[in-house]
Design an enzyme around this catalytic site. Sequence first.
Site, PDB file in Angstrom:
ATOM      1  N   GLY A   1      -1.775 -10.101  39.809  1.00  0.00           N
ATOM      2  CA  GLY A   1      -2.434 -10.867  38.745  1.00  0.00           C
ATOM      3  C   GLY A   1      -1.581 -10.940  37.498  1.00  0.00           C
ATOM      4  N   THR A   2      -0.526 -10.143  37.464  1.00  0.00           N
ATOM      5  CA  THR A   2       0.354 -10.079  36.287  1.00  0.00           C
ATOM      6  C   THR A   2       0.877 -11.464  35.927  1.00  0.00           C
ATOM      7  OG1 THR A   2       1.055  -7.926  37.112  1.00  0.00           O
ATOM      8  CG2 THR A   2       2.408  -8.909  35.372  1.00  0.00           C
TER       9      THR A   2
ATOM     10  N   HIS B   1      -6.936 -16.479  23.866  1.00  0.00           N
ATOM     11  CA  HIS B   1      -7.043 -15.117  24.414  1.00  0.00           C
ATOM     12  C   HIS B   1      -7.129 -14.088  23.304  1.00  0.00           C
ATOM     13  CE1 HIS B   1      -5.612 -17.014  28.173  1.00  0.00           C
ATOM     14  NE2 HIS B   1      -6.231 -16.001  28.761  1.00  0.00           N
TER      15      HIS B   1
ATOM     16  N   LYS C   1      -2.932  -9.888  23.989  1.00  0.00           N
ATOM     17  CA  LYS C   1      -2.169 -10.590  25.039  1.00  0.00           C
ATOM     18  C   LYS C   1      -0.726 -10.782  24.587  1.00  0.00           C
ATOM     19  CE  LYS C   1      -2.355 -14.374  28.362  1.00  0.00           C
ATOM     20  NZ  LYS C   1      -2.020 -13.444  29.470  1.00  0.00           N
TER      21      LYS C   1
ATOM     22  N   GLU D   1      -0.618   4.937  37.163  1.00  0.00           N
ATOM     23  CA  GLU D   1      -0.276   4.588  35.779  1.00  0.00           C
ATOM     24  C   GLU D   1       1.212   4.874  35.556  1.00  0.00           C
ATOM     25  OE1 GLU D   1      -0.517   3.246  33.001  1.00  0.00           O
ATOM     26  OE2 GLU D   1      -2.496   2.371  33.114  1.00  0.00           O
TER      27      GLU D   1
END
Length: 269
Positions: free
Chosen positions: A101-102, A158, A162, A37
């Site tokens: 995936g960003t 979305h 987001k 993180e």
Amino acid sequence: MDSLPGIVVMGASGRMGQMLIGAVLNSEKARLAGCVERPGHPWIGRDVGEAMGGPAVGVKVTDDALAVIAQAQAVIDFTTPEATVATATLTAQARAVHVIGTTGLAPEHLQKIKAAARHAVIVRAGNMSLGVNLLVQLTRRVAAALDEDFDIEIVEAHHRHKVDAPSGTALMLGQAAAEGRRIGLDECSERGRDGITGERAKGAIGFSAIRGGDIVGEHDVIFAGLGERIVLRHVATDRRIFARGALRAALWGQDQKPGEYDMLDVLGL
Ligand SMILES: NC(=O)C1=CN([C@@H]2O[C@H](COP(=O)(O)OP(=O)(O)OC[C@H]3O[C@@H](n4cnc5c(N)ncnc54)[C@H](O)[C@@H]3O)[C@@H](O)[C@H]2O)C=CC1
Ligand SMILES: O=C(O)C1=N[C@H](C(=O)O)C[C@H](O)C1
């Protein structure tokens, strides 16, 4: 078992981070090698299983990405563009597979990712689900079959959190439509209509974004002609579809040469 590929999950506390941790812990083909993180995050130092509200799993959340990546075979990264670019440098050094995936990546981010892919396997996709990647191929075929008498519009929806628009998926679909028509997306993309816009430009590919509530992700590709309309639609109702695809990519990447790949490569579509 230590012989299984070790996976590091970046952004461990995030909506996708928690899905990814669940997917790795439930897999018989991979082990959780680390959870990262951002510095200052309240989960740092805590067992990730407990932080997620369940039993301990023996993996503590850290902000020292380098230390855990050096011991891993793959990194799955659904975070922010800045964090992803920094991670690409570390995975390149460690020769670990980097699954990205960003979304919301700007050209300068993409350039840095491309440079890192000279040294390591990178799998990047704005959507890791099987369904959307099939939709990408269908969109390309339909766009190739129809001429500019059919207007192409991409509508996405979305959740309220987001931060980027159009979504990574919408851009993948737009790119596929443009490829089907043998044109560059930059030349025909039409976004954010407002006010007296004038008539729709022939051949444009339009994008619209809806944001609200807890919508996981919905995408329509509309081919609107005179007297008829084709709508190709994908509706995601569970984020596990993305996590499943990302884990599959991390395992697939173990046998590949350095380079940049996408989910069509992974899925063989
Ligand atoms: N390609 C795909 O299939 C999908 C892509 N996404 C994308 O994934 C990204 C994340 O989405 P969500 O999980 O909904 O966001 P989120 O905001 O819930 O999670 C992002 C996490 O990254 C962490 N983070 C930020 N900087 C960091 C750093 N330097 N090191 C480690 N962690 C860091 C944040 O603290 C946060 O926990 C977005 O770009 C989204 O569009 C989301 C779902 C599917
Ligand atoms: O941010 C999300 O949530 C999602 N992001 C990806 C995108 O930008 O297309 C994939 C999915 O739609 C969920």
